[in-house]
Scaffold this active site. Structure first.
Site, PDB file in Angstrom:
ATOM      1  N   ASP A 131       0.855  -1.191   0.000  1.00  0.00           N
ATOM      2  CA  ASP A 131       0.000   0.000   0.000  1.00  0.00           C
ATOM      3  C   ASP A 131       0.889   1.240   0.000  1.00  0.00           C
ATOM      4  O   ASP A 131       0.722   2.141   0.809  1.00  0.00           O
ATOM      5  CB  ASP A 131      -0.924  -0.003   1.222  1.00  0.00           C
ATOM      6  CG  ASP A 131      -2.030   1.053   1.132  1.00  0.00           C
ATOM      7  OD1 ASP A 131      -2.340   1.492   0.014  1.00  0.00           O
ATOM      8  OD2 ASP A 131      -2.563   1.443   2.189  1.00  0.00           O
ATOM      9  N   LEU A 132       1.844   1.246  -0.910  1.00  0.00           N
ATOM     10  CA  LEU A 132       2.853   2.299  -0.938  1.00  0.00           C
ATOM     11  C   LEU A 132       2.304   3.539  -1.629  1.00  0.00           C
ATOM     12  O   LEU A 132       2.110   3.555  -2.838  1.00  0.00           O
ATOM     13  CB  LEU A 132       4.107   1.808  -1.670  1.00  0.00           C
ATOM     14  CG  LEU A 132       5.323   2.737  -1.556  1.00  0.00           C
ATOM     15  CD1 LEU A 132       5.889   2.682  -0.138  1.00  0.00           C
ATOM     16  CD2 LEU A 132       6.392   2.359  -2.566  1.00  0.00           C
TER      17      LEU A 132
END
Length: 301
Positions: A194-195
């Site tokens: 979930d960068l």
């Protein structure tokens, strides 16, 4: 005894129903138990995200930290595993964990995020470098993204058949092709999952450190796709979205040392999947983002 933020409590109950209400009711006692176990004292206002609270604390042994407690959900289960594997390399340090409570004691970092960096290339380059630093061999037990490929393909095809949408058949088929060609053949590399810029915070030990990982094993370019889709509202101000997308892809890929074509394909997949998800599950506030996701899905084909 802490006070649970009202907005967080209300959102949790609305989303989770009775289990959420029961968890919220017991949360102050859970935090109290963990503070005692880890010999910490509250040291600031309770903060929160969508699924968890963060309590600034002072450790009896010395030093600032935060206590994070998340709502019990499979999607939150492997966050401490990722932190443990990184050992502070590119991400905040994990001091303690209590998996039965989905809780961790973590290194405290500042409130400023990479999203506040005005120079777009520098923000994207920093995210790419962080992504590369986080790319270590994945420990056993983490969810493998390749195992989700079949479900992703079925999900995309079902949504395309059931939902009214503005995406072309070509865009949907491109996302399905990415799942078939890239999704089923992925390495056992630890990726954040979930960068985006709000999950990279300014710190003292290193200039920037990642937080809130999902902890997946898979293709490093998957994170590039996540970052790109999150940057679209910023890129709209460029006047030429297609050109800005291509530049962002190249800057991130160079910094992360990945193939920009793989990052482009994963980004296109993320855009299509997110557009369908918002149509089916999104709130009134977030559905306004759907036309932008549709455009992104088409531009990235």
């Amino acid at each position: 005894m802490i006070d649970v933020p009202e907005k967080f409590a209300r959102g949790t109950v609305q989303r989770e129903g009775r289990p959420g209400a029961e968890w919220i009711a017991g949360l102050p006692a859970t935090v109290g138990e963990l503070l005692a176990r880890w010999e910490c004292a509250p040291d600031g206002e309770v903060m929160h995200g969508a699924v968890g609270i963060v309590v600034p604390v002072r450790r009896r042994a010395g030093g600032a930290a935060v206590l994070k407690v998340s709502f019990p959900h499979p999607g939150n289960a492997h966050e401490p595993d990722a932190f443990a594997a990184w050992g502070g390399r590119g991400a905040v340090l994990l001091h303690e964990r209590a998996d039965e409570h989905f809780a961790m004691l973590l290194e405290r970092v500042g409130p400023s995020t990479l999203a506040e960096v005005e120079e777009g290339d520098e923000a994207v380059r920093t995210a790419g470098r962080i992504s590369r630093r986080l790319a270590v061999p994945a420990p056993p037990g983490l969810p493998r993204l390749r195992d989700r490929a079949g479900a992703w393909e079925a999900e995309l095809q079902q949504a395309a058949a059931e939902l009214d949408h503005a995406m072309s058949r070509r865009a949907v088929e491109a996302a399905v092709a990415t799942v078939r060609e890239l999704g089923r053949d992925q390495p056992d590399t630890l990726v954040h999952g979930d960068l985006h810029a709000r999950n990279i915070l300014r710190a003292d030990r290193e200039p920037w450190l990642a937080v809130d990982p999902k902890g997946y094993a898979g293709d490093l370019a998957y994170d590039g796709g996540t970052l790109l889709t999150s940057r679209v509202p910023v890129l709209l101000g460029s006047g030429d979205l297609g050109k800005a997308l291509n530049r962002t892809l190249c800057v991130f890929a160079e910094a992360a040392e990945i193939d920009p074509e793989r990052a482009r394909r994963w980004a296109q997949f993320h855009a299509v999947r997110a557009a369908f998800w918002e149509r089916r599950h999104g709130s009134f506030e977030t559905r306004g983002f759907v036309p932008l996701l549709d455009d992104l899905a088409e531009l990235l084909v």
